[in-house]
Design a protein around this motif. Structure first.
Motif, PDB file in Angstrom:
ATOM      1  N   LYS A 156       0.864  -1.187   0.000  1.00 27.89           N
ATOM      2  CA  LYS A 156       0.000   0.000   0.000  1.00 27.89           C
ATOM      3  C   LYS A 156       0.902   1.239   0.000  1.00 27.89           C
ATOM      4  N   PRO A 157       0.590   2.275  -0.756  1.00 25.89           N
ATOM      5  CA  PRO A 157      -0.696   2.559  -1.419  1.00 25.89           C
ATOM      6  C   PRO A 157      -0.786   2.120  -2.872  1.00 25.89           C
ATOM      7  N   ALA A 160      -2.161  -1.952  -7.076  1.00 27.22           N
ATOM      8  CA  ALA A 160      -2.115  -3.371  -7.449  1.00 27.22           C
ATOM      9  C   ALA A 160      -2.492  -4.277  -6.287  1.00 27.22           C
ATOM     10  N   ILE A 161      -2.089  -3.938  -5.078  1.00 29.02           N
ATOM     11  CA  ILE A 161      -2.360  -4.814  -3.941  1.00 29.02           C
ATOM     12  C   ILE A 161      -3.848  -4.770  -3.568  1.00 29.02           C
ATOM     13  N   PHE A 162      -4.473  -3.612  -3.741  1.00 32.35           N
ATOM     14  CA  PHE A 162      -5.913  -3.508  -3.505  1.00 32.35           C
ATOM     15  C   PHE A 162      -6.686  -4.292  -4.573  1.00 32.35           C
ATOM     16  N   HIS A 163      -6.262  -4.142  -5.819  1.00 33.06           N
ATOM     17  CA  HIS A 163      -6.955  -4.834  -6.902  1.00 33.06           C
ATOM     18  C   HIS A 163      -6.796  -6.345  -6.793  1.00 33.06           C
ATOM     19  N   ALA A 164      -5.627  -6.790  -6.330  1.00 34.03           N
ATOM     20  CA  ALA A 164      -5.411  -8.236  -6.158  1.00 34.03           C
ATOM     21  C   ALA A 164      -6.366  -8.795  -5.119  1.00 34.03           C
ATOM     22  N   ALA A 165      -6.590  -8.063  -4.042  1.00 34.98           N
ATOM     23  CA  ALA A 165      -7.518  -8.526  -3.010  1.00 34.98           C
ATOM     24  C   ALA A 165      -8.945  -8.583  -3.537  1.00 34.98           C
ATOM     25  N   VAL A 188      -6.200   7.227   1.176  1.00 33.76           N
ATOM     26  CA  VAL A 188      -5.914   7.715  -0.179  1.00 33.76           C
ATOM     27  C   VAL A 188      -5.589   6.552  -1.114  1.00 33.76           C
ATOM     28  N   GLY A 189      -4.800   5.601  -0.626  1.00 35.25           N
ATOM     29  CA  GLY A 189      -4.442   4.463  -1.458  1.00 35.25           C
ATOM     30  C   GLY A 189      -5.653   3.688  -1.933  1.00 35.25           C
ATOM     31  N   ALA A 190      -6.569   3.400  -1.014  1.00 38.52           N
ATOM     32  CA  ALA A 190      -7.773   2.645  -1.376  1.00 38.52           C
ATOM     33  C   ALA A 190      -8.651   3.434  -2.340  1.00 38.52           C
ATOM     34  N   GLN A 191      -8.845   4.707  -2.050  1.00 39.47           N
ATOM     35  CA  GLN A 191      -9.709   5.510  -2.922  1.00 39.47           C
ATOM     36  C   GLN A 191      -9.126   5.645  -4.326  1.00 39.47           C
ATOM     37  N   GLN A 192      -7.822   5.809  -4.433  1.00 38.97           N
ATOM     38  CA  GLN A 192      -7.207   5.906  -5.757  1.00 38.97           C
ATOM     39  C   GLN A 192      -7.304   4.599  -6.527  1.00 38.97           C
ATOM     40  N   ALA A 193      -7.456   3.490  -5.793  1.00 35.37           N
ATOM     41  CA  ALA A 193      -7.629   2.186  -6.442  1.00 35.37           C
ATOM     42  C   ALA A 193      -9.091   1.900  -6.768  1.00 35.37           C
TER      43      ALA A 193
END
Length: 240
Positions: A156-157, A160-165, A188-193
């Protein structure tokens, strides 16, 4: 704009599901006591504070360790052993001592009851930049998937790691909420993903002006309330 129903919740771990600073302080103390007995030259030459400072220097020189905190600690210990003329064969033993203590966490009182309730309604997962072992801690069974940065290869952020989950849970990012304590990495990381983000503010912190979480909560009970009254939860997918 209408938002899609929520089908999944993803959680940060450290300082979201349990407090981490006292755990790390205790783990480093236990490790240093172990070094006094098994590698006294290392303990004499390197204090907890100097080893911590050296890890920061290594991290600055080798950014790859941002996604591998386990590797960073191992590298710092290996260097300290060599510098003190100690047998590096004991480094793995030292890491085992630290990791055992690092996973001796105590979840906040709201965690288990909320996970039990939420797990019956949506798919649950975790994403962490840290090195917590959910199997050792005893929480792995509450989550359908868990992704750790040091195993995945990015942290994070990075989107790719959010999308993989989300892919692992077979949900769209827009159907997913990420819950974490760090304004930049988590919110911010999650929202940008493309996910919605809930800021877990258990320590009465203040958000930077430019960070706008979808909600702010001080507990998982507040999170449940926000989900119940602000979002229509979709039924959890049936496991096959």
């Amino acid at each position: 704009m209408n938002q899609l129903p929520i089908k999944a919740l993803l959680f940060d771990l450290d300082d979201t599901l349990w407090p981490i600073v006292p755990v790390i302080v205790r783990a480093e103390t236990i490790l240093h006591d172990w070094l006094r007995r098994h590698a006294p030259a290392v303990a004499q030459d390197h204090s907890i504070e100097t080893m911590r400072a050296r890890r920061l220097e290594i991290l600055a020189a080798e950014p790859r360790y941002k996604v591998d905190l386990v590797g960073l600690r191992h590298a710092g210990l290996t260097e300290a052993f060599h510098a003190s003329g100690a047998d590096p064969v004991h480094v793995d033993g030292a890491m085992a001592i630290f990791n055992t203590a690092r996973n001796a966490v105590t979840p906040y009182d709201d965690v288990l009851p909320s996970l039990l309730r939420l797990g019956g309604r949506v798919a649950l997962g975790t994403i962490s930049n840290g090195s917590a072992d959910l199997d050792t801690i005893g929480l792995a069974g509450h989550f359908r998937i868990s992704i750790a940065a040091h195993q995945f290869g990015t942290a994070k952020p990075d989107a790719a790691i959010f999308h993989a989950a989300c892919s692992a849970l077979e949900v769209d990012p827009a159907e997913t909420v990420y819950v974490g304590d760090d304004p930049l990495l988590d919110v911010v990381g999650a929202q940008q993903a493309g996910l919605r983000a809930v800021w877990m503010n258990r320590f009465s912190r203040t958000l930077p002006d430019h960070v706008r979480p979808d909600a702010s909560c001080v507990s998982l009970l507040e999170l449940e309330h926000w989900l119940e009254h602000r979002i229509i939860l979709a039924p959890a997918p049936i496991a096959r």
